[in-house]
Design a protein around this motif. Structure first.
Motif, PDB file in Angstrom:
ATOM      1  N   ALA A  66      39.974  28.865  44.507  1.00 48.18           N
ATOM      2  CA  ALA A  66      40.527  28.358  43.912  1.00 48.18           C
ATOM      3  C   ALA A  66      39.681  27.004  43.297  1.00 48.18           C
ATOM      4  CB  ALA A  66      41.405  27.361  45.147  1.00 48.18           C
ATOM      5  N   MET A  67      38.557  26.295  43.836  1.00 42.88           N
ATOM      6  CA  MET A  67      37.532  25.732  43.580  1.00 42.88           C
ATOM      7  C   MET A  67      36.745  26.039  42.069  1.00 42.88           C
ATOM      8  SD  MET A  67      35.128  25.153  46.909  1.00 42.88           S
ATOM      9  CE  MET A  67      33.884  23.955  46.043  1.00 42.88           C
ATOM     10  N   ILE A  68      36.435  27.250  42.034  1.00 46.42           N
ATOM     11  CA  ILE A  68      36.263  27.844  39.976  1.00 46.42           C
ATOM     12  C   ILE A  68      37.653  27.485  39.128  1.00 46.42           C
ATOM     13  CG2 ILE A  68      36.049  30.031  38.742  1.00 46.42           C
ATOM     14  CD1 ILE A  68      34.377  31.521  41.394  1.00 46.42           C
ATOM     15  N   LYS A  69      38.964  27.919  39.769  1.00 47.25           N
ATOM     16  CA  LYS A  69      39.932  27.914  39.105  1.00 47.25           C
ATOM     17  C   LYS A  69      40.387  26.712  39.083  1.00 47.25           C
ATOM     18  CE  LYS A  69      42.543  31.864  39.941  1.00 47.25           C
ATOM     19  NZ  LYS A  69      43.303  32.398  41.382  1.00 47.25           N
ATOM     20  N   ASP A  70      39.675  25.506  39.843  1.00 49.69           N
ATOM     21  CA  ASP A  70      40.327  24.136  39.316  1.00 49.69           C
ATOM     22  C   ASP A  70      39.665  23.289  38.252  1.00 49.69           C
ATOM     23  OD1 ASP A  70      42.379  24.164  41.229  1.00 49.69           O
ATOM     24  OD2 ASP A  70      41.862  23.174  42.580  1.00 49.69           O
ATOM     25  N   LYS A  71      37.575  24.226  39.081  1.00 49.74           N
ATOM     26  CA  LYS A  71      36.749  23.350  37.910  1.00 49.74           C
ATOM     27  C   LYS A  71      36.865  23.706  36.185  1.00 49.74           C
ATOM     28  CE  LYS A  71      32.049  22.566  38.381  1.00 49.74           C
ATOM     29  NZ  LYS A  71      32.147  20.928  37.768  1.00 49.74           N
ATOM     30  N   TRP A  72      37.481  25.107  36.058  1.00 51.66           N
ATOM     31  CA  TRP A  72      37.032  25.611  35.201  1.00 51.66           C
ATOM     32  C   TRP A  72      38.328  26.652  34.834  1.00 51.66           C
ATOM     33  CZ3 TRP A  72      32.773  26.961  38.584  1.00 51.66           C
ATOM     34  CH2 TRP A  72      31.712  26.789  38.187  1.00 51.66           C
ATOM     35  N   PRO A  73      39.667  25.529  34.234  1.00 45.76           N
ATOM     36  CA  PRO A  73      40.599  26.639  34.317  1.00 45.76           C
ATOM     37  C   PRO A  73      40.729  28.023  33.563  1.00 45.76           C
ATOM     38  CG  PRO A  73      40.924  24.399  34.046  1.00 45.76           C
ATOM     39  CD  PRO A  73      40.188  24.292  34.329  1.00 45.76           C
ATOM     40  N   GLY A  74      41.303  29.175  33.502  1.00 44.58           N
ATOM     41  CA  GLY A  74      41.776  30.408  32.327  1.00 44.58           C
ATOM     42  C   GLY A  74      39.790  31.240  32.020  1.00 44.58           C
ATOM     43  N   ILE A  75      38.863  30.473  32.799  1.00 41.70           N
ATOM     44  CA  ILE A  75      38.026  31.182  33.375  1.00 41.70           C
ATOM     45  C   ILE A  75      37.614  32.570  33.733  1.00 41.70           C
ATOM     46  CG2 ILE A  75      36.340  30.421  34.970  1.00 41.70           C
ATOM     47  CD1 ILE A  75      34.053  29.718  32.690  1.00 41.70           C
ATOM     48  N   LEU A  76      38.243  32.732  35.536  1.00 42.22           N
ATOM     49  CA  LEU A  76      38.223  34.059  36.616  1.00 42.22           C
ATOM     50  C   LEU A  76      39.231  34.575  35.452  1.00 42.22           C
ATOM     51  CD1 LEU A  76      36.375  34.094  38.936  1.00 42.22           C
ATOM     52  CD2 LEU A  76      38.630  33.356  40.294  1.00 42.22           C
ATOM     53  N   THR A  77      38.558  36.018  35.828  1.00 42.51           N
ATOM     54  CA  THR A  77      39.456  37.282  36.323  1.00 42.51           C
ATOM     55  C   THR A  77      38.767  37.916  37.693  1.00 42.51           C
ATOM     56  OG1 THR A  77      39.434  37.377  33.599  1.00 42.51           O
ATOM     57  CG2 THR A  77      39.738  39.402  35.278  1.00 42.51           C
ATOM     58  N   GLN A  78      39.895  38.206  38.352  1.00 42.56           N
ATOM     59  CA  GLN A  78      40.070  38.849  39.319  1.00 42.56           C
ATOM     60  C   GLN A  78      40.617  40.549  39.054  1.00 42.56           C
ATOM     61  OE1 GLN A  78      42.240  35.594  41.059  1.00 42.56           O
ATOM     62  NE2 GLN A  78      40.856  36.053  43.058  1.00 42.56           N
ATOM     63  N   GLN A  79      39.302  41.357  39.379  1.00 43.55           N
ATOM     64  CA  GLN A  79      39.677  42.595  39.736  1.00 43.55           C
ATOM     65  C   GLN A  79      39.927  43.304  40.806  1.00 43.55           C
ATOM     66  OE1 GLN A  79      40.322  42.906  36.699  1.00 43.55           O
ATOM     67  NE2 GLN A  79      39.048  43.452  34.958  1.00 43.55           N
ATOM     68  N   HIS A  80      40.822  44.137  41.167  1.00 45.49           N
ATOM     69  CA  HIS A  80      40.965  44.980  42.690  1.00 45.49           C
ATOM     70  C   HIS A  80      39.766  46.295  42.779  1.00 45.49           C
ATOM     71  CE1 HIS A  80      42.581  46.653  46.363  1.00 45.49           C
ATOM     72  NE2 HIS A  80      43.118  45.014  46.659  1.00 45.49           N
ATOM     73  N   VAL A  81      38.949  46.082  43.722  1.00 40.85           N
ATOM     74  CA  VAL A  81      38.616  47.198  43.871  1.00 40.85           C
ATOM     75  C   VAL A  81      39.224  48.872  43.756  1.00 40.85           C
ATOM     76  CG1 VAL A  81      36.488  45.757  44.263  1.00 40.85           C
ATOM     77  CG2 VAL A  81      37.814  46.950  45.971  1.00 40.85           C
ATOM     78  N   SER A  82      38.288  49.749  44.002  1.00 39.64           N
ATOM     79  CA  SER A  82      39.288  50.777  44.024  1.00 39.64           C
ATOM     80  C   SER A  82      39.126  51.362  45.004  1.00 39.64           C
ATOM     81  CB  SER A  82      38.480  52.082  43.181  1.00 39.64           C
ATOM     82  OG  SER A  82      36.671  52.013  43.585  1.00 39.64           O
ATOM     83  N   SER A  83      38.285  50.453  46.008  1.00 39.86           N
ATOM     84  CA  SER A  83      38.072  50.934  47.730  1.00 39.86           C
ATOM     85  C   SER A  83      38.540  49.721  48.575  1.00 39.86           C
ATOM     86  CB  SER A  83      36.849  51.494  47.961  1.00 39.86           C
ATOM     87  OG  SER A  83      36.459  51.894  49.196  1.00 39.86           O
ATOM     88  N   LEU A  84      38.334  50.149  49.906  1.00 40.76           N
ATOM     89  CA  LEU A  84      38.480  48.955  50.896  1.00 40.76           C
ATOM     90  C   LEU A  84      39.891  49.167  51.129  1.00 40.76           C
ATOM     91  CD1 LEU A  84      37.350  48.024  52.855  1.00 40.76           C
ATOM     92  CD2 LEU A  84      36.583  45.436  51.726  1.00 40.76           C
ATOM     93  N   THR A  85      40.636  50.091  50.901  1.00 36.94           N
ATOM     94  CA  THR A  85      42.202  49.979  51.134  1.00 36.94           C
ATOM     95  C   THR A  85      42.727  51.454  52.378  1.00 36.94           C
ATOM     96  OG1 THR A  85      42.003  49.620  48.180  1.00 36.94           O
ATOM     97  CG2 THR A  85      43.952  50.711  49.604  1.00 36.94           C
ATOM     98  N   PRO A  86      43.749  50.999  52.189  1.00 39.06           N
ATOM     99  CA  PRO A  86      44.370  52.612  53.050  1.00 39.06           C
ATOM    100  C   PRO A  86      44.181  53.545  52.602  1.00 39.06           C
ATOM    101  CG  PRO A  86      45.540  50.522  53.562  1.00 39.06           C
ATOM    102  CD  PRO A  86      44.574  49.843  52.593  1.00 39.06           C
TER     103      PRO A  86
END
Length: 208
Positions: A66-86
């Motif tokens: 949230a701090m990243i998004k607040d400080k630099w709107p639009g700069i963050l992309t979140q990618q879900h990894v292919s592991s650590l999942t059921p």
């Protein structure tokens, strides 16, 4: 699940380390606070977060995200990894995350799944529960099914997998700045305010 050890390690850093001093004068060292990656730096400022909705550290890192998004709107992309999942559910979760991004509800989707997984202890582990999460956000099953079967979702999932491989992601959360620098939480064991210091590192790397 190959990410589990790194995920737990990050939780321990946040919860159990006795903080002593903050990053001195915001002096950051390669090999200590960050790792330089091969390849060219991106032309535009960007941060990629590799995370999992099933990672306790990622759940605890939500304020930092949230701090990243607040400080630099639009700069963050979140990618879900292919592991650590059921087991057997890995691609379905990546597809669901891609759909949430396309439907522009990724933050609400993440908050809802994190809450189910780590607060209510009702792990989201099948497709029906995914539909229920979207429904709780006001999106009908028919619309979700349409998005999940789209070329855009397949493209986003492929992008996640290629970037995960390209940057050699081995733990979550992992933050890559300008496609050139991997932030390293291990360099902040003596920090009094970890998230503030980690954000300062992100700013340093964005401007490097």
């Amino acid at each position: 699940m190959r990410y589990l050890g790194s995920c737990i390690g990050m939780i321990l850093v946040i919860q159990f380390t006795v903080w002593a001093t903050s990053a001195q004068a915001e002096v950051f060292e390669e090999g200590v606070h960050y790792q330089e990656l091969p390849g060219e730096r991106s032309d535009t400022a960007q941060i990629i977060e590799f995370f999992s909705l099933y990672c306790g550290s990622c759940y605890q890192y939500q304020p930092f995200t949230a701090m990243i998004k607040d400080k630099w709107p639009g700069i963050l992309t979140q990618q879900h990894v292919s592991s650590l999942t059921p087991s057997g559910f890995e691609r379905s979760v990546q597809e669901a995350w891609a759909a949430a991004r396309l439907l522009e509800v990724e933050q609400s989707f993440a908050e809802r799944v994190f809450d189910l997984n780590f607060v209510q202890r009702r792990q989201v582990a099948d497709q029906e529960q995914i539909y229920q999460v979207f429904n709780s956000l006001g999106i009908e099953r028919e619309r979700v099914e349409q998005i999940l079967s789209s070329f855009q979702v397949r493209s986003l999932v492929r992008q996640m997998q290629l970037q995960e491989e390209r940057f050699g992601v081995r733990g979550t959360p992992t933050f890559i700045v300008n496609q050139k620098y991997m932030m390293d939480y291990r360099g902040f064991r003596d920090s009094e305010d970890f998230f503030a210091d980690y954000l300062a590192l992100a700013e340093y790397l964005l401007n490097k």
